[in-house]
Design a protein around this motif. Structure first.
Motif, PDB file in Angstrom:
ATOM      1  N   GLY A  68       0.819  -1.208   0.000  1.00  0.00           N
ATOM      2  CA  GLY A  68       0.000   0.000   0.000  1.00  0.00           C
ATOM      3  C   GLY A  68       0.855   1.260   0.000  1.00  0.00           C
ATOM      4  O   GLY A  68       2.048   1.230  -0.305  1.00  0.00           O
ATOM      5  N   TRP A  69       0.241   2.359   0.375  1.00  0.00           N
ATOM      6  CA  TRP A  69       0.828   3.698   0.281  1.00  0.00           C
ATOM      7  C   TRP A  69       1.087   4.200   1.691  1.00  0.00           C
ATOM      8  O   TRP A  69       0.164   4.605   2.408  1.00  0.00           O
ATOM      9  N   PHE A  70       2.354   4.152   2.156  1.00  0.00           N
ATOM     10  CA  PHE A  70       2.707   4.465   3.536  1.00  0.00           C
ATOM     11  C   PHE A  70       3.982   5.297   3.581  1.00  0.00           C
ATOM     12  O   PHE A  70       4.715   5.405   2.601  1.00  0.00           O
ATOM     13  N   ASN A  71       4.276   5.813   4.787  1.00  0.00           N
ATOM     14  CA  ASN A  71       5.575   6.432   5.002  1.00  0.00           C
ATOM     15  C   ASN A  71       6.256   5.934   6.276  1.00  0.00           C
ATOM     16  O   ASN A  71       7.403   6.249   6.527  1.00  0.00           O
ATOM     17  N   ASP A  72       5.549   5.148   7.109  1.00  0.00           N
ATOM     18  CA  ASP A  72       6.112   4.690   8.379  1.00  0.00           C
ATOM     19  C   ASP A  72       6.798   3.334   8.252  1.00  0.00           C
ATOM     20  O   ASP A  72       6.677   2.639   7.243  1.00  0.00           O
ATOM     21  N   ASP A  73       7.516   2.951   9.346  1.00  0.00           N
ATOM     22  CA  ASP A  73       8.057   1.600   9.440  1.00  0.00           C
ATOM     23  C   ASP A  73       6.918   0.583   9.368  1.00  0.00           C
ATOM     24  O   ASP A  73       5.829   0.821   9.905  1.00  0.00           O
ATOM     25  N   ILE A  74       7.163  -0.540   8.729  1.00  0.00           N
ATOM     26  CA  ILE A  74       6.188  -1.631   8.690  1.00  0.00           C
ATOM     27  C   ILE A  74       6.896  -2.887   9.175  1.00  0.00           C
ATOM     28  O   ILE A  74       7.860  -3.348   8.561  1.00  0.00           O
ATOM     29  N   LYS A  75       6.439  -3.447  10.288  1.00  0.00           N
ATOM     30  CA  LYS A  75       7.030  -4.671  10.801  1.00  0.00           C
ATOM     31  C   LYS A  75       6.357  -5.862  10.138  1.00  0.00           C
ATOM     32  O   LYS A  75       5.140  -6.012  10.200  1.00  0.00           O
ATOM     33  N   LEU A  76       7.150  -6.709   9.486  1.00  0.00           N
ATOM     34  CA  LEU A  76       6.631  -7.835   8.710  1.00  0.00           C
ATOM     35  C   LEU A  76       7.236  -9.145   9.202  1.00  0.00           C
ATOM     36  O   LEU A  76       8.291  -9.160   9.843  1.00  0.00           O
ATOM     37  N   ARG A  77       6.568 -10.226   8.871  1.00  0.00           N
ATOM     38  CA  ARG A  77       7.140 -11.543   9.121  1.00  0.00           C
ATOM     39  C   ARG A  77       6.675 -12.505   8.039  1.00  0.00           C
ATOM     40  O   ARG A  77       5.590 -12.357   7.473  1.00  0.00           O
ATOM     41  N   LEU A  78       7.518 -13.484   7.750  1.00  0.00           N
ATOM     42  CA  LEU A  78       7.204 -14.533   6.780  1.00  0.00           C
ATOM     43  C   LEU A  78       6.963 -15.814   7.563  1.00  0.00           C
ATOM     44  O   LEU A  78       7.820 -16.269   8.318  1.00  0.00           O
ATOM     45  N   THR A  79       5.753 -16.372   7.424  1.00  0.00           N
ATOM     46  CA  THR A  79       5.418 -17.618   8.120  1.00  0.00           C
ATOM     47  C   THR A  79       5.151 -18.719   7.105  1.00  0.00           C
ATOM     48  O   THR A  79       4.712 -18.451   5.973  1.00  0.00           O
ATOM     49  N   CYS A  80       5.390 -19.982   7.513  1.00  0.00           N
ATOM     50  CA  CYS A  80       5.319 -21.106   6.585  1.00  0.00           C
ATOM     51  C   CYS A  80       4.565 -22.271   7.222  1.00  0.00           C
ATOM     52  O   CYS A  80       4.628 -22.495   8.437  1.00  0.00           O
ATOM     53  N   LEU A  81       3.877 -23.027   6.391  1.00  0.00           N
ATOM     54  CA  LEU A  81       3.173 -24.231   6.815  1.00  0.00           C
ATOM     55  C   LEU A  81       3.429 -25.331   5.794  1.00  0.00           C
ATOM     56  O   LEU A  81       3.213 -25.140   4.597  1.00  0.00           O
ATOM     57  N   ASN A  82       3.889 -26.486   6.276  1.00  0.00           N
ATOM     58  CA  ASN A  82       4.172 -27.629   5.409  1.00  0.00           C
ATOM     59  C   ASN A  82       3.028 -28.631   5.482  1.00  0.00           C
ATOM     60  O   ASN A  82       2.703 -29.142   6.548  1.00  0.00           O
ATOM     61  N   GLN A  83       2.427 -28.944   4.336  1.00  0.00           N
ATOM     62  CA  GLN A  83       1.461 -30.035   4.234  1.00  0.00           C
ATOM     63  C   GLN A  83       1.801 -30.913   3.031  1.00  0.00           C
ATOM     64  O   GLN A  83       0.933 -31.348   2.291  1.00  0.00           O
ATOM     65  N   ILE A  84       3.102 -31.143   2.884  1.00  0.00           N
ATOM     66  CA  ILE A  84       3.562 -31.992   1.784  1.00  0.00           C
ATOM     67  C   ILE A  84       3.592 -33.451   2.195  1.00  0.00           C
ATOM     68  O   ILE A  84       3.104 -34.317   1.484  1.00  0.00           O
ATOM     69  N   ALA A  85       4.169 -33.742   3.353  1.00  0.00           N
ATOM     70  CA  ALA A  85       4.246 -35.124   3.820  1.00  0.00           C
ATOM     71  C   ALA A  85       4.121 -35.127   5.331  1.00  0.00           C
ATOM     72  O   ALA A  85       4.867 -34.445   6.020  1.00  0.00           O
ATOM     73  N   PHE A  86       3.171 -35.891   5.830  1.00  0.00           N
ATOM     74  CA  PHE A  86       2.905 -35.907   7.273  1.00  0.00           C
ATOM     75  C   PHE A  86       4.139 -36.361   8.055  1.00  0.00           C
ATOM     76  O   PHE A  86       4.752 -37.379   7.754  1.00  0.00           O
ATOM     77  N   GLY A  87       4.472 -35.569   9.084  1.00  0.00           N
ATOM     78  CA  GLY A  87       5.579 -35.927   9.941  1.00  0.00           C
ATOM     79  C   GLY A  87       6.940 -35.577   9.382  1.00  0.00           C
ATOM     80  O   GLY A  87       7.952 -35.786  10.054  1.00  0.00           O
ATOM     81  N   LYS A  88       6.999 -35.056   8.170  1.00  0.00           N
ATOM     82  CA  LYS A  88       8.276 -34.691   7.566  1.00  0.00           C
ATOM     83  C   LYS A  88       8.497 -33.194   7.701  1.00  0.00           C
ATOM     84  O   LYS A  88       7.555 -32.404   7.775  1.00  0.00           O
ATOM     85  N   THR A  89       9.755 -32.787   7.708  1.00  0.00           N
ATOM     86  CA  THR A  89      10.110 -31.393   7.940  1.00  0.00           C
ATOM     87  C   THR A  89      10.687 -30.758   6.685  1.00  0.00           C
ATOM     88  O   THR A  89      11.536 -31.350   6.020  1.00  0.00           O
ATOM     89  N   VAL A  90      10.217 -29.557   6.380  1.00  0.00           N
ATOM     90  CA  VAL A  90      10.763 -28.760   5.292  1.00  0.00           C
ATOM     91  C   VAL A  90      11.727 -27.735   5.888  1.00  0.00           C
ATOM     92  O   VAL A  90      11.440 -27.116   6.917  1.00  0.00           O
ATOM     93  N   THR A  91      12.875 -27.577   5.259  1.00  0.00           N
ATOM     94  CA  THR A  91      13.888 -26.634   5.730  1.00  0.00           C
ATOM     95  C   THR A  91      14.133 -25.579   4.665  1.00  0.00           C
ATOM     96  O   THR A  91      14.310 -25.919   3.492  1.00  0.00           O
ATOM     97  N   LEU A  92      14.115 -24.323   5.074  1.00  0.00           N
ATOM     98  CA  LEU A  92      14.436 -23.237   4.156  1.00  0.00           C
ATOM     99  C   LEU A  92      15.948 -23.072   4.105  1.00  0.00           C
ATOM    100  O   LEU A  92      16.585 -22.751   5.114  1.00  0.00           O
TER     101      LEU A  92
END
Length: 406
Positions: free
Chosen positions: A369-393
């Motif tokens: 959008g159209w702002f001028n202030d600081d914007i605090k953001l975060r990237l969140t992830c959810l794995n539903q590829i294989a049950f019980g398995k872990t995805v690593t970035l």
């Protein structure tokens, strides 16, 4: 005698000894285009070396970062693009189908700003959504990919199908007596002659010069217009021209139809170069008295429009009678509580695993959008590829850009 204040201008070298404030810098000006630093800013955030892992259930925060406030606190469009690589070891040769979900989320500030979009009018309601439009191009700057749209005081609504059409509608008819029901009224002879009878209009060559008549219309510089009409079979050839002066000089010509020897429907466009433009009807004859007919001459300006569909859950916030415009605002956080996180962009990737070890890439982007202030953001992830398995970035790069927009 009244005093008139002339516009302030600077000639020669412009030297600033002191502070140049945000109010002095505007988009689409020489100042903005040449001003170093404050027009466009770019920032990076990234993770690497397998910093985060996430399993099958629940969103995991991969990275928290702040999109810095703009230089000189100028309001700017804020854009985020991120791409990355991920790895998953299934521990088996079995293949799995599943989804990787990523969310870009923004923390709600203590003071929520609302950005004016413009005045919207109703077009039609279909199902649970109301189609509205704004005059002009408003698709590129005020509205982010998340949040909601409402009135200044709230009335938050979800939205979809934002689009811009430079030919969304047409203005009123600019030609007077284009159907020639009032004879030759409003048309002026430039050469040759003209006549009208029973709704038919003829332009006649005088044998020495091509015959032509014209009518001046009021136009807006750089706006586009459509011209339609009919050339009716005659001895002379017919042509409809758009000119900047009431003549047939080549340097005055802005646009023209094809020269037709028989009856033909005409449809072409032009861009106005001045506030006064001329519709010229030309008859090209080889001898005196040769004529060609014209009818139904129409010229209308294209109207730029931005379209948007608003949810009607909770009631339509734009009057459905279509007659009254309502000022709408973009609310990036939809009135959520301060300190909570709101999703501004969702990304879903479907993946089929290979045996044991799998690598895959992803990328997406969001206009916040159209702002001028600081914007605090975060990237969140959810794995539903294989049950019980872990995805690593393995590696994620986040690119942030702030740019002046009007």
């Amino acid at each position: 005698m009244s005093w008139v204040q002339k516009p302030k201008t600077v000639s020669g070298k412009f030297i600033v000894d002191g502070t140049l404030e945000a109010k002095h810098i505007k988009a689409n000006t020489i100042t903005a285009n040449k001003f170093s630093g404050a027009v466009e800013e770019e920032y990076w955030a990234y993770i690497s070396d397998k910093d985060v892992s996430f399993a099958y259930s629940g969103y995991t925060t991969a990275l928290e970062f702040t999109f810095p406030k703009t230089e000189l606190e100028i309001f700017k469009g804020r854009h985020v693009h991120y791409c990355g690589e991920a790895e998953m070891n299934t521990g088996t040769s079995t293949q799995y189908d599943g989804f990787l979900f990523l969310r870009l989320e923004a923390e709600v500030p203590s003071v929520q700003a609302s950005t004016i979009i413009g005045d919207a009018k109703h077009l039609v309601t279909s199902g649970s959504y109301q189609l509205v439009y704004f005059d002009g191009n408003l698709a590129t700057n005020r509205i982010g990919s998340g949040g909601s749209i409402g009135t200044l005081g709230g009335n938050y609504r979800t939205y979809r199908k934002l689009s811009y059409d430079p030919k969304g509608a047409q203005g009123s008819e600019l030609v007077t007596n284009g159907a020639f029901n009032s004879g030759t009224a409003n048309w002026t002879v430039g050469a040759g002659g003209h006549s009208s009878g029973y709704g038919a209009y003829s332009v006649t060559s005088d044998g020495t010069n091509n015959g032509f008549t014209y009518q001046a219309i009021t136009t807006v510089v750089d706006e586009k217009y459509q011209v339609t009409g009919n050339i009716v079979n005659g001895v002379a050839s017919g042509e409809i021209r758009i000119t900047s002066a009431p003549n047939l000089d080549s340097e005055s010509q802005i646009a023209t139809s094809t020269v037709y020897n028989g009856s033909q429907a005409v449809d072409f466009e032009f861009t106005a170069t001045s506030t006064t433009t001329y519709i010229v009807l030309k008859a090209s004859g080889t001898s005196a008295g040769q004529s060609v007919g014209f009818d139904n001459i129409v010229c209308k300006q294209y109207l730029r429009r931005t379209y948007l569909e608003l949810s009607t859950t909770g009631g339509a916030i734009v009057n459905t009678d279509g007659s009254t415009a309502v000022s709408l605002y973009y609310h990036p956080y939809s009135g959520a509580s301060s300190g909570t996180y709101q999703v501004v962009d969702n990304y879903t990737q479907k993946t089929r695993t290979k045996a044991y070890t799998n690598f895959f890439r992803f990328q997406t982007e969001a206009y916040i959008g159209w702002f001028n202030d600081d914007i605090k953001l975060r990237l969140t992830c959810l794995n539903q590829i294989a049950f019980g398995k872990t995805v690593t970035l393995n590696d994620v790069k986040i690119f942030m850009q702030s740019r002046i927009v009007e």
